[in-house]
Design a protein around this motif. Structure first.
Motif, PDB file in Angstrom:
ATOM      1  N   ASP A 191       0.859  -1.178   0.000  1.00 28.39           N
ATOM      2  CA  ASP A 191       0.000   0.000   0.000  1.00 28.39           C
ATOM      3  C   ASP A 191       0.897   1.231   0.000  1.00 28.39           C
ATOM      4  O   ASP A 191       2.117   1.121  -0.024  1.00 28.39           O
ATOM      5  CB  ASP A 191      -0.972   0.001   1.191  1.00 28.39           C
ATOM      6  CG  ASP A 191      -0.254  -0.035   2.537  1.00 28.39           C
ATOM      7  OD1 ASP A 191       0.941   0.327   2.597  1.00 28.39           O
ATOM      8  OD2 ASP A 191      -0.885  -0.419   3.524  1.00 28.39           O
ATOM      9  N   ASP A 192       0.286   2.402   0.007  1.00 28.76           N
ATOM     10  CA  ASP A 192       1.065   3.639  -0.063  1.00 28.76           C
ATOM     11  C   ASP A 192       2.056   3.745   1.080  1.00 28.76           C
ATOM     12  O   ASP A 192       3.182   4.207   0.902  1.00 28.76           O
ATOM     13  CB  ASP A 192       0.125   4.851  -0.043  1.00 28.76           C
ATOM     14  CG  ASP A 192      -0.538   5.088  -1.391  1.00 28.76           C
ATOM     15  OD1 ASP A 192      -0.062   4.495  -2.376  1.00 28.76           O
ATOM     16  OD2 ASP A 192      -1.510   5.845  -1.451  1.00 28.76           O
ATOM     17  N   ASN A 193       1.629   3.306   2.246  1.00 31.14           N
ATOM     18  CA  ASN A 193       2.496   3.429   3.408  1.00 31.14           C
ATOM     19  C   ASN A 193       3.747   2.576   3.267  1.00 31.14           C
ATOM     20  O   ASN A 193       4.831   2.953   3.706  1.00 31.14           O
ATOM     21  CB  ASN A 193       1.730   3.050   4.676  1.00 31.14           C
ATOM     22  CG  ASN A 193       2.343   3.649   5.913  1.00 31.14           C
ATOM     23  OD1 ASN A 193       2.573   4.851   5.963  1.00 31.14           O
ATOM     24  ND2 ASN A 193       2.631   2.823   6.893  1.00 31.14           N
ATOM     25  N   THR A 194       3.598   1.393   2.668  1.00 31.56           N
ATOM     26  CA  THR A 194       4.737   0.500   2.462  1.00 31.56           C
ATOM     27  C   THR A 194       5.811   1.178   1.625  1.00 31.56           C
ATOM     28  O   THR A 194       6.997   1.159   1.972  1.00 31.56           O
ATOM     29  CB  THR A 194       4.295  -0.794   1.760  1.00 31.56           C
ATOM     30  OG1 THR A 194       3.257  -1.418   2.515  1.00 31.56           O
ATOM     31  CG2 THR A 194       5.459  -1.758   1.606  1.00 31.56           C
ATOM     32  N   LEU A 195       5.409   1.788   0.512  1.00 30.58           N
ATOM     33  CA  LEU A 195       6.382   2.469  -0.336  1.00 30.58           C
ATOM     34  C   LEU A 195       6.994   3.658   0.399  1.00 30.58           C
ATOM     35  O   LEU A 195       8.202   3.903   0.300  1.00 30.58           O
ATOM     36  CB  LEU A 195       5.723   2.936  -1.638  1.00 30.58           C
ATOM     37  CG  LEU A 195       6.662   3.593  -2.649  1.00 30.58           C
ATOM     38  CD1 LEU A 195       7.814   2.677  -3.024  1.00 30.58           C
ATOM     39  CD2 LEU A 195       5.895   4.022  -3.896  1.00 30.58           C
ATOM     40  N   ASN A 196       6.193   4.379   1.162  1.00 26.77           N
ATOM     41  CA  ASN A 196       6.721   5.515   1.939  1.00 26.77           C
ATOM     42  C   ASN A 196       7.832   5.063   2.880  1.00 26.77           C
ATOM     43  O   ASN A 196       8.868   5.728   3.016  1.00 26.77           O
ATOM     44  CB  ASN A 196       5.605   6.166   2.759  1.00 26.77           C
ATOM     45  CG  ASN A 196       4.594   6.892   1.893  1.00 26.77           C
ATOM     46  OD1 ASN A 196       4.873   7.215   0.742  1.00 26.77           O
ATOM     47  ND2 ASN A 196       3.418   7.128   2.439  1.00 26.77           N
ATOM     48  N   VAL A 197       7.617   3.924   3.535  1.00 25.20           N
ATOM     49  CA  VAL A 197       8.615   3.397   4.461  1.00 25.20           C
ATOM     50  C   VAL A 197       9.919   3.110   3.735  1.00 25.20           C
ATOM     51  O   VAL A 197      11.002   3.469   4.191  1.00 25.20           O
ATOM     52  CB  VAL A 197       8.093   2.124   5.165  1.00 25.20           C
ATOM     53  CG1 VAL A 197       9.224   1.411   5.913  1.00 25.20           C
ATOM     54  CG2 VAL A 197       6.976   2.482   6.133  1.00 25.20           C
ATOM     55  N   TYR A 198       9.826   2.451   2.577  1.00 22.52           N
ATOM     56  CA  TYR A 198      11.033   2.117   1.832  1.00 22.52           C
ATOM     57  C   TYR A 198      11.742   3.363   1.313  1.00 22.52           C
ATOM     58  O   TYR A 198      12.977   3.426   1.309  1.00 22.52           O
ATOM     59  CB  TYR A 198      10.712   1.170   0.676  1.00 22.52           C
ATOM     60  CG  TYR A 198      10.739  -0.269   1.096  1.00 22.52           C
ATOM     61  CD1 TYR A 198      11.926  -0.885   1.494  1.00 22.52           C
ATOM     62  CD2 TYR A 198       9.583  -1.024   1.113  1.00 22.52           C
ATOM     63  CE1 TYR A 198      11.954  -2.207   1.893  1.00 22.52           C
ATOM     64  CE2 TYR A 198       9.596  -2.352   1.508  1.00 22.52           C
ATOM     65  CZ  TYR A 198      10.790  -2.936   1.898  1.00 22.52           C
ATOM     66  OH  TYR A 198      10.813  -4.241   2.300  1.00 22.52           O
ATOM     67  N   MET A 199      10.989   4.363   0.881  1.00 23.68           N
ATOM     68  CA  MET A 199      11.632   5.582   0.406  1.00 23.68           C
ATOM     69  C   MET A 199      12.361   6.279   1.547  1.00 23.68           C
ATOM     70  O   MET A 199      13.457   6.826   1.357  1.00 23.68           O
ATOM     71  CB  MET A 199      10.600   6.525  -0.226  1.00 23.68           C
ATOM     72  CG  MET A 199       9.881   5.950  -1.443  1.00 23.68           C
ATOM     73  SD  MET A 199      10.971   5.266  -2.720  1.00 23.68           S
ATOM     74  CE  MET A 199      11.736   6.758  -3.337  1.00 23.68           C
ATOM     75  N   ASN A 200      11.796   6.241   2.739  1.00 22.97           N
ATOM     76  CA  ASN A 200      12.479   6.826   3.900  1.00 22.97           C
ATOM     77  C   ASN A 200      13.765   6.062   4.215  1.00 22.97           C
ATOM     78  O   ASN A 200      14.778   6.659   4.595  1.00 22.97           O
ATOM     79  CB  ASN A 200      11.551   6.828   5.112  1.00 22.97           C
ATOM     80  CG  ASN A 200      10.483   7.892   5.021  1.00 22.97           C
ATOM     81  OD1 ASN A 200      10.658   8.907   4.352  1.00 22.97           O
ATOM     82  ND2 ASN A 200       9.351   7.666   5.677  1.00 22.97           N
ATOM     83  N   ARG A 201      13.732   4.736   4.048  1.00 26.34           N
ATOM     84  CA  ARG A 201      14.941   3.946   4.279  1.00 26.34           C
ATOM     85  C   ARG A 201      16.024   4.301   3.268  1.00 26.34           C
ATOM     86  O   ARG A 201      17.211   4.388   3.610  1.00 26.34           O
ATOM     87  CB  ARG A 201      14.604   2.455   4.212  1.00 26.34           C
ATOM     88  CG  ARG A 201      13.864   1.958   5.434  1.00 26.34           C
ATOM     89  CD  ARG A 201      13.371   0.551   5.286  1.00 26.34           C
ATOM     90  NE  ARG A 201      14.438  -0.401   5.017  1.00 26.34           N
ATOM     91  CZ  ARG A 201      14.237  -1.704   4.872  1.00 26.34           C
ATOM     92  NH1 ARG A 201      13.005  -2.201   4.977  1.00 26.34           N
ATOM     93  NH2 ARG A 201      15.236  -2.522   4.632  1.00 26.34           N
ATOM     94  N   VAL A 202      15.622   4.523   2.014  1.00 31.65           N
ATOM     95  CA  VAL A 202      16.601   4.905   0.983  1.00 31.65           C
ATOM     96  C   VAL A 202      17.190   6.273   1.316  1.00 31.65           C
ATOM     97  O   VAL A 202      18.399   6.488   1.182  1.00 31.65           O
ATOM     98  CB  VAL A 202      15.943   4.914  -0.409  1.00 31.65           C
ATOM     99  CG1 VAL A 202      16.874   5.551  -1.444  1.00 31.65           C
ATOM    100  CG2 VAL A 202      15.596   3.491  -0.842  1.00 31.65           C
ATOM    101  N   ARG A 203      16.351   7.190   1.756  1.00 23.16           N
ATOM    102  CA  ARG A 203      16.849   8.524   2.133  1.00 23.16           C
ATOM    103  C   ARG A 203      17.893   8.419   3.243  1.00 23.16           C
ATOM    104  O   ARG A 203      18.916   9.102   3.223  1.00 23.16           O
ATOM    105  CB  ARG A 203      15.699   9.416   2.583  1.00 23.16           C
ATOM    106  CG  ARG A 203      14.843   9.962   1.447  1.00 23.16           C
ATOM    107  CD  ARG A 203      13.912  11.054   1.950  1.00 23.16           C
ATOM    108  NE  ARG A 203      13.214  11.674   0.834  1.00 23.16           N
ATOM    109  CZ  ARG A 203      11.998  11.332   0.431  1.00 23.16           C
ATOM    110  NH1 ARG A 203      11.345  10.360   1.067  1.00 23.16           N
ATOM    111  NH2 ARG A 203      11.430  11.934  -0.591  1.00 23.16           N
ATOM    112  N   LYS A 204      17.617   7.572   4.226  1.00 23.41           N
ATOM    113  CA  LYS A 204      18.553   7.406   5.339  1.00 23.41           C
ATOM    114  C   LYS A 204      19.880   6.827   4.859  1.00 23.41           C
ATOM    115  O   LYS A 204      20.951   7.206   5.360  1.00 23.41           O
ATOM    116  CB  LYS A 204      17.934   6.507   6.406  1.00 23.41           C
ATOM    117  CG  LYS A 204      16.788   7.162   7.163  1.00 23.41           C
ATOM    118  CD  LYS A 204      16.145   6.198   8.151  1.00 23.41           C
ATOM    119  CE  LYS A 204      14.972   6.849   8.875  1.00 23.41           C
ATOM    120  NZ  LYS A 204      14.304   5.893   9.799  1.00 23.41           N
ATOM    121  N   LYS A 205      19.831   5.917   3.882  1.00 25.78           N
ATOM    122  CA  LYS A 205      21.067   5.348   3.348  1.00 25.78           C
ATOM    123  C   LYS A 205      21.869   6.429   2.614  1.00 25.78           C
ATOM    124  O   LYS A 205      23.097   6.482   2.712  1.00 25.78           O
ATOM    125  CB  LYS A 205      20.749   4.180   2.407  1.00 25.78           C
ATOM    126  CG  LYS A 205      20.205   2.939   3.122  1.00 25.78           C
ATOM    127  CD  LYS A 205      21.233   2.344   4.050  1.00 25.78           C
ATOM    128  CE  LYS A 205      20.713   1.152   4.827  1.00 25.78           C
ATOM    129  NZ  LYS A 205      20.517  -0.051   4.012  1.00 25.78           N
TER     130      LYS A 205
END
Length: 233
Positions: A191-205
């Motif tokens: 869902d939208d939240n799932t992708l949001n979580v992954y994008m935040n993880r990429v930002r942190k990397k």
């Protein structure tokens, strides 16, 4: 033969899971000592982990972080806890998918096969030696390594796929639908939240490489990777 490590304290469920997985040629091992999940993981060296949230001593989120410090192998949570927050926490701690109990064993098998294809299958093998470079930022797709100058960080399979798409289309807007299509074979979990979580993880990397504000959210359209680090002194 693919090896599946099962971290679950319901012995009956473990027995049923192992029986079903053995029918399809998987080698399995279930955890023996719930205080030594990390060492048992290292000894077995599995291709994929099935992990419950509620466990003796430490919870599944803790063990997910421990396993992630050792390996980028797919981790699938299997849990009776079905809140959105539990699913988000699983992803934030390094999981690749989340399956709620009670579940259909065919669904579990399909999700396992989906993750194995993504991590070790034809697509993964065909990209083993492929690298992408944008303004000095280097993504080694096969080895799941992102580097800039002398700095290197490891990625999960999903993080690497996101960056693969964004770096190949650097400065272009990549739609949310395109990212979902690129990353997940089975979108029943997404869902939208799932992708949001992954994008935040990429930002942190990216921040670990001292790259700030390069991954931009374009409201109503998607995401864009803008190589602002390339112009920095």
């Amino acid at each position: 033969m693919f090896k599946i490590f099962i971290v679950e304290d319901d012995k009956r469920l473990v027995s049923l899971l192992e029986e079903h997985l053995h029918k399809f040629g998987f080698d399995t091992r279930s955890v023996v000592n719930f205080e030594a999940v990390r060492s048992e993981f290292e000894q077995f060296s599995p291709h994929l982990v099935l992990l419950d949230v509620n466990l003796p001593k430490f919870d599944g989120y803790y063990w997910c972080r421990q396993i992630r410090s050792l390996s980028t192998c797919p981790i699938l949570f299997i849990s009776a806890r079905d809140s959105k927050m539990d699913q988000v926490m699983a992803l934030e701690n390094g999981a690749d998918d989340y399956i709620t109990k009670p579940f259909d064993y065919e669904i579990v098998l399909a999700k396992i096969n989906s993750q194995l294809r993504r991590a070790y299958g034809t697509y993964a093998n065909s990209h083993q030696e492929r690298t992408i470079a944008v303004a000095g930022l280097m993504l080694d797709v096969g080895r799941l390594v992102l580097s800039l100058s002398e700095q290197k960080i490891e990625l999960s399979h999903t993080e690497a796929k996101i960056l693969d798409e964004l770096m190949r289309k650097s400065e272009q807007i990549v739609s949310r639908d395109r990212l979902l299509e690129k990353i997940w074979d089975d979108q029943t979990f997404v869902d939208d939240n799932t992708l949001n979580v992954y994008m935040n993880r990429v930002r942190k990397k990216l921040v670990l490489l001292d790259i700030h504000d390069a991954l931009q959210t374009v409201r109503g359209q998607g995401y864009r990777l803008y190589p602002n680090w390339g112009s920095e002194s």
